[in-house]
Design a protein around this motif. Structure first.
Motif: not given
Length: 375
Positions: A195-202, A265-274, A280-285
């Motif tokens: 949710a942070r990486f995608l900038r999800s509002r809810v 892609i940033d999330f997949l890299r953060w999870r270790g698949l790339i 860095p983990l973005p701030d939640p929005v």
């Protein structure tokens, strides 16, 4: 990258549709690594996901060429060839199959009890070994399940590609909306970084929302097995499965799609698949709220629909979101929010029929019961 073609059951002589999947990185089952599955436009008239998949393919091609894909990544850039071909008087009908009237994102087959019985004697105290055993059995059960129609064969193919994945992203969109997510309650700890990486509002959370949609068919097996084997065998929540609502139906731009693809892609890299340094983990929005607190706004009468609030507004109970105007009597009916919450989605149709759902407000309290998803 390998391209796999999956023929669907032929609905008529001379007709044959197929699903196409793109496979990057080493096979997770043989390598012991993670697997991510991403599909676009299961509702075939929801097109933002297809453009995101186009940009994902470009990024993954580059990463694969330079040896950076360390996990298995499966991309289905167009998940519904049946719906993609359905037009009625030039109008695209991609949400429901015209033969049965069934929603393409409902009624995925349940193999939970069959698999539990088949593998019970093979489970033990090692959680990771239990996950591997259950995944093998689940995939075998899905792929060997009988099908009688083209739609059933499409569901079986999609579930066969995804049911053994650690991460499942199902790319959809709403009519006019903020970017938001749906996932199950047990998935939220793993979904919160996404949710942070995608900038999800809810993010809207439920546990078995009804009618077995695709995302829950992938994730609910794990918490249901954990409940079934509680006190005997450790079963972790081994799949993060998320429906990603990529804003609205006309938000099909390279700018938005390129940004969304890079965030995935940033999330997949953060999870270790790339490979590479974890971003860095973005701030939640945004935040997480119960799906049972997402309140549909209905028009009690028919007429011209005009909105007086824009999506993204924080509203209070009683605030007027829209009006329905009777073109004959000139009577105006105010449509009000029933709760305090985030006005996150609305329809793009501007003539309301009586009883039509025209908008959604995400409140913080679970107020609804029963089946929580719309048609």
């Amino acid at each position: 990258m390998n391209i796999h073609r999956h023929p669907l059951l032929s609905p008529a002589p001379g007709t044959q549709r197929e699903l196409v999947s793109l496979h990057y990185g080493p096979d997770a089952q043989s390598s012991g690594g993670q697997k991510a599955y991403i599909q676009a436009s299961l509702h075939a008239d929801e097109l933002p996901g297809m453009l995101v998949a186009h940009h994902l393919r470009r990024l993954l091609d580059e990463l694969d060429a330079t040896g950076q894909v360390s996990g298995e990544i499966v991309l289905v850039p167009m998940a519904n060839p049946i719906g993609l071909s359905q037009f009625v008087m030039h109008g695209h009908q991609g949400r429901f199959e015209l033969t049965t009237g069934e929603n393409f994102n409902r009624h995925y087959p349940d193999q939970i009890d069959n698999v539990a019985k088949a593998v019970e004697s093979d489970l033990g105290p090692d959680a990771a070994a239990n996950v591997a055993t259950l995944r093998r059995a689940l995939k075998s059960a899905v792929l060997s399940s009988p099908v009688e129609t083209e739609l059933q064969s499409q569901r079986r193919t999609l579930l066969g590609l995804s049911c053994d994945a650690d991460i499942v992203l199902d790319l959809h969109c709403d009519a006019q909306a903020l970017l938001h997510l749906y996932t199950e309650v047990p998935c939220w700890p793993d979904c919160e970084p996404l949710a942070r990486f995608l900038r999800s509002r809810v993010t809207l959370l439920a546990q078995d929302s009804g009618d077995n949609p695709f995302d829950e068919a992938c994730s609910q097996v794990w918490w249901k097995w954990a409940r079934h084997f509680a006190g005997r065998f450790p079963i972790p929540q081994a799949c993060l499965s998320v429906t990603v609502e990529l804003r609205g139906a006309v938000d099909v731009t390279h700018e938005l799609a390129a940004a969304d693809a890079q965030n995935i892609i940033d999330f997949l890299r953060w999870r270790g698949l790339i490979k590479g340094d974890r971003p860095p983990l973005p701030d939640p929005v945004g935040d997480a709220r119960p799906l049972a607190g997402s309140m549909p706004i209905k028009a009690p009468v028919a007429g011209v629909l005009t909105f007086v609030m824009e999506v993204g507004a924080e509203v209070r109970a009683g605030d007027v979101l829209a009006q329905v105007i009777d073109p004959v009597t000139a009577e105006i009916t105010d449509l009000k929010s029933p709760v305090d919450g985030l006005f996150f989605a609305r329809d793009f149709v501007r003539f309301a029929s009586a009883g039509m759902r025209i908008a959604k407000v995400a409140g913080r309290e679970a107020l609804r019961t029963g089946k929580l998803l719309g048609a």
